[in-house]
Design a protein around this motif. Structure first.
Motif, mmCIF file in Angstrom:
data_model
loop_
_atom_site.group_PDB
_atom_site.id
_atom_site.type_symbol
_atom_site.label_atom_id
_atom_site.label_comp_id
_atom_site.label_asym_id
_atom_site.label_seq_id
_atom_site.Cartn_x
_atom_site.Cartn_y
_atom_site.Cartn_z
ATOM 1 N N GLU B 58 0.822 -1.208 0.000
ATOM 2 C CA GLU B 58 0.000 0.000 0.000
ATOM 3 C C GLU B 58 0.860 1.264 0.000
ATOM 4 O OE1 GLU B 58 -3.471 -2.334 2.490
ATOM 5 O OE2 GLU B 58 -2.110 -0.969 3.499
ATOM 6 N N ILE B 59 1.951 1.200 0.777
ATOM 7 C CA ILE B 59 2.843 2.356 0.842
ATOM 8 C C ILE B 59 3.412 2.667 -0.541
ATOM 9 C CG2 ILE B 59 5.134 3.053 1.669
ATOM 10 C CD1 ILE B 59 2.937 3.510 3.695
ATOM 11 N N ARG B 60 3.743 1.599 -1.258
ATOM 12 C CA ARG B 60 4.326 1.780 -2.590
ATOM 13 C C ARG B 60 3.327 2.390 -3.574
ATOM 14 N NH1 ARG B 60 9.180 -1.230 -1.844
ATOM 15 N NH2 ARG B 60 8.457 -2.972 -0.599
ATOM 16 N N THR B 61 2.066 1.912 -3.552
ATOM 17 C CA THR B 61 1.091 2.441 -4.510
ATOM 18 C C THR B 61 0.539 3.795 -4.085
ATOM 19 O OG1 THR B 61 -0.660 1.153 -3.440
ATOM 20 C CG2 THR B 61 0.421 0.138 -5.305
ATOM 21 N N ASP B 62 0.334 3.986 -2.768
ATOM 22 C CA ASP B 62 -0.185 5.266 -2.284
ATOM 23 C C ASP B 62 0.861 6.380 -2.400
ATOM 24 O OD1 ASP B 62 -2.394 3.809 -1.618
ATOM 25 O OD2 ASP B 62 -2.132 3.937 0.552
ATOM 26 N N ALA B 63 2.128 6.025 -2.187
ATOM 27 C CA ALA B 63 3.224 6.998 -2.193
ATOM 28 C C ALA B 63 2.925 8.223 -1.334
ATOM 29 C CB ALA B 63 3.573 7.410 -3.618
ATOM 30 N N PRO B 64 2.626 8.023 -0.042
ATOM 31 C CA PRO B 64 2.295 9.152 0.828
ATOM 32 C C PRO B 64 3.549 9.904 1.284
ATOM 33 C CG PRO B 64 2.320 7.154 2.131
ATOM 34 C CD PRO B 64 2.666 6.750 0.716
ATOM 35 N N ASP B 65 3.351 11.166 1.666
ATOM 36 C CA ASP B 65 4.409 11.911 2.343
ATOM 37 C C ASP B 65 4.318 11.683 3.844
ATOM 38 O OD1 ASP B 65 5.410 13.339 -0.023
ATOM 39 O OD2 ASP B 65 3.454 14.319 0.024
ATOM 40 N N VAL B 66 3.068 11.591 4.313
ATOM 41 C CA VAL B 66 2.812 11.427 5.746
ATOM 42 C C VAL B 66 1.807 10.298 5.952
ATOM 43 C CG1 VAL B 66 1.902 12.535 7.833
ATOM 44 C CG2 VAL B 66 3.224 13.886 6.182
ATOM 45 N N VAL B 67 2.053 9.467 6.970
ATOM 46 C CA VAL B 67 1.107 8.413 7.334
ATOM 47 C C VAL B 67 0.565 8.703 8.732
ATOM 48 C CG1 VAL B 67 0.844 5.959 7.880
ATOM 49 C CG2 VAL B 67 2.255 6.656 5.941
ATOM 50 N N ILE B 68 -0.759 8.703 8.860
ATOM 51 C CA ILE B 68 -1.381 8.783 10.183
ATOM 52 C C ILE B 68 -1.668 7.358 10.616
ATOM 53 C CG2 ILE B 68 -3.364 9.599 11.504
ATOM 54 C CD1 ILE B 68 -3.661 11.871 9.482
ATOM 55 N N MET B 69 -1.098 6.950 11.746
ATOM 56 C CA MET B 69 -1.098 5.534 12.115
ATOM 57 C C MET B 69 -1.716 5.315 13.499
ATOM 58 S SD MET B 69 0.131 2.437 11.184
ATOM 59 C CE MET B 69 1.516 2.665 10.056
ATOM 60 N N ASP B 70 -2.783 4.532 13.529
ATOM 61 C CA ASP B 70 -3.354 4.082 14.800
ATOM 62 C C ASP B 70 -2.461 2.963 15.351
ATOM 63 O OD1 ASP B 70 -5.102 3.770 16.902
ATOM 64 O OD2 ASP B 70 -6.467 2.449 15.805
ATOM 65 N N ILE B 71 -2.604 2.610 16.612
ATOM 66 C CA ILE B 71 -1.805 1.497 17.148
ATOM 67 C C ILE B 71 -2.628 0.220 17.214
ATOM 68 C CG2 ILE B 71 -0.675 0.580 19.212
ATOM 69 C CD1 ILE B 71 0.583 3.193 19.697
ATOM 70 N N ASP B 72 -3.784 0.300 17.869
ATOM 71 C CA ASP B 72 -4.582 -0.902 18.092
ATOM 72 C C ASP B 72 -5.383 -1.259 16.846
ATOM 73 O OD1 ASP B 72 -5.610 -3.020 19.469
ATOM 74 O OD2 ASP B 72 -7.311 -1.862 20.259
ATOM 75 N N MET B 73 -4.817 -2.143 16.028
ATOM 76 C CA MET B 73 -5.517 -2.582 14.814
ATOM 77 C C MET B 73 -5.431 -4.103 14.727
ATOM 78 S SD MET B 73 -4.428 0.231 11.948
ATOM 79 C CE MET B 73 -2.707 0.256 12.390
ATOM 80 N N PRO B 74 -6.430 -4.735 14.118
ATOM 81 C CA PRO B 74 -6.403 -6.197 14.019
ATOM 82 C C PRO B 74 -5.306 -6.674 13.068
ATOM 83 C CG PRO B 74 -8.236 -5.292 12.750
ATOM 84 C CD PRO B 74 -7.639 -4.154 13.524
ATOM 85 N N GLY B 75 -4.764 -7.846 13.353
ATOM 86 C CA GLY B 75 -3.783 -8.459 12.456
ATOM 87 C C GLY B 75 -2.371 -8.002 12.744
ATOM 88 N N ARG B 76 -2.104 -6.737 12.417
ATOM 89 C CA ARG B 76 -0.761 -6.213 12.672
ATOM 90 C C ARG B 76 -0.913 -4.834 13.297
ATOM 91 N NH1 ARG B 76 3.706 -7.531 8.171
ATOM 92 N NH2 ARG B 76 2.421 -6.217 6.861
ATOM 93 N N SER B 77 -0.295 -4.621 14.441
ATOM 94 C CA SER B 77 -0.462 -3.361 15.152
ATOM 95 C C SER B 77 0.317 -2.238 14.479
ATOM 96 C CB SER B 77 0.026 -3.501 16.590
ATOM 97 O OG SER B 77 1.430 -3.420 16.641
ATOM 98 N N GLY B 78 -0.013 -1.024 14.860
ATOM 99 C CA GLY B 78 0.698 0.131 14.336
ATOM 100 C C GLY B 78 2.151 0.168 14.768
#
Lengths: 226, 226
Positions: B58-78
DNA sequence: AGGACGACTCCCCAAACGGGTTATTGCAAG
DNA sequence: CTTGCAATAACCCGTTTGGGGAGTCGTCCT
């Protein structure tokens, strides 16, 4: 964050103002800071001094909540100043206000107990906001400063390990050594001969350019290899 | 800080908008964040995802400058998310956005490379400002967070030394040991008999509850005695 | 196929280390 | 004024450490 706007006009006369002391050797800038504090709502000037020579006593008589502290001052620098203020009363918040943005001075301030670090190029409005914020338990920092503080936490681990070509096995042996295991115990722990343990350590000492176990452990920890 | 107000209306069409990706498992909050970014001047939504399971791609296709990242997420945490983003491209700024304010998660984020740490209780306006700030090389943090980061720098040195009753002389000997000096060399260095050096180290080992030199050095460094 | 290298093992040997014990001096707290 | 403790020093004695060198096995890369 206290929202003053929700209080009726003049309410702040009844609430505790934040007492601010200033340490700044440049007379012009000191005057400016005094003006800034005396004219800002919710602040009162507790003291203003050109250097830290008598900071212990001044802190006691001024009884400030927040100290704005320059670094480059004659006699005694703000680096010492912040340490002394904190030794006198840890509850007093110290906000560094300086032109220096080198790592050396920055981290000396932080270890000495500074609660915030603003550069002089920041605006007056920012300074006033920072005094408020530091009083409320925050830690205001100029953006570049905050960034360098966070950078200090990054792990240079894999690079340091690669730098010295320490293998996984060697790292494991070194880690056990640092936990007080003898060659023989390390051997038992990871099921190899103590002679092999010795061989690994010989290689480690060469790679790290050290003479003996204690020195290797010290270097490994400081370089975050273990 | 770029002051948009000084540019003519519509100028921002000609300048690079900041590309923002969102990682947040709560659908309602994610919608809100998307809305916030799409409607803010100078920002464009690069991507929005409910978890970090496919963050590398996703990082590669989105090519963001900034990522807003939550911590508590299912599967893989922030916590893992930020590490992976930084491994993919160190230039992408990662702004943590979470309810957690415990030291454990905070410092894990920071060692993994987070560039900012905002609590969800902070306002939308603060979040937008933080995205701007982190993009410009700052390190926005909620006040309480910043304060705890600075606290991590304070020297627990004298207390640790007192805790174990390590004397000045013993500390000096230990420090030389950690620099690769043998008993004999330490003796020569500080002009005492190697037998006395040995005696000091015997006492040190007892006080620190360790068996040998390497372990003592490891403990002393970790407890900031040396 | 050959070479580099990591992991492994063994030998010799001198020096360093660490535990135990004993003892003197000097200073500070009780 | 005596008790406590840091700092100093010495002795014995067994173990550990670390510097040499020499060698096997397996993997990965050329």
């Amino acid at each position: 964050m206290t929202n003053f706007r929700y209080f009726p006009e003049g309410y702040d006369r009844y609430m505790q103002s934040i007492r601010v002391s200033i340490y700044e050797d440049n007379a012009k800038l000191r005057d400016l800071l005094e003006l800034l504090i005396t004219h800002a709502d919710g602040f009162v000037l507790a003291g203003s001094h050109p250097d830290c020579r008598s900071v212990e006593g001044e802190i006691r008589t001024d009884a400030p909540d927040v100290v704005i502290m320059d670094i480059d001052m004659p006699g005694r620098s703000g680096l010492e100043g912040v340490r002394i203020v904190k030794e006198t009363d840890v509850n007093i918040r110290v906000l560094m206000h300086t032109v220096f943005d080198d790592d050396d001075k920055l981290f000396t301030c932080l270890t000495n107990g500074a609660d915030g670090y603003l550069l002089k190029k920041d605006s007056s409005a920012q300074l006033v906001r920072a005094v408020q914020e530091v009083y409320e338990g925050g830690a205001p920092m100029s953006p570049g400063i905050a960034h360098r503080v966070l950078e200090a936490f990054r792990q240079p681990k894999p690079s340091a390990k690669k730098e010295y070509n320490i293998t996984d096995r060697e790292q494991q042996v070194l880690e056990l050594l640092s936990r007080g295991f003898s060659y023989r115990m390390i051997g038992l722990e990871i099921s190899i001969s103590p002679e092999t343990v010795k061989k690994h350590l010989k290689n480690i000492y060469q790679k790290l350019h050290v003479q003996c176990g204690p020195e290797a452990v010290a270097k490994a920890i400081r370089e975050r290899i273990i």
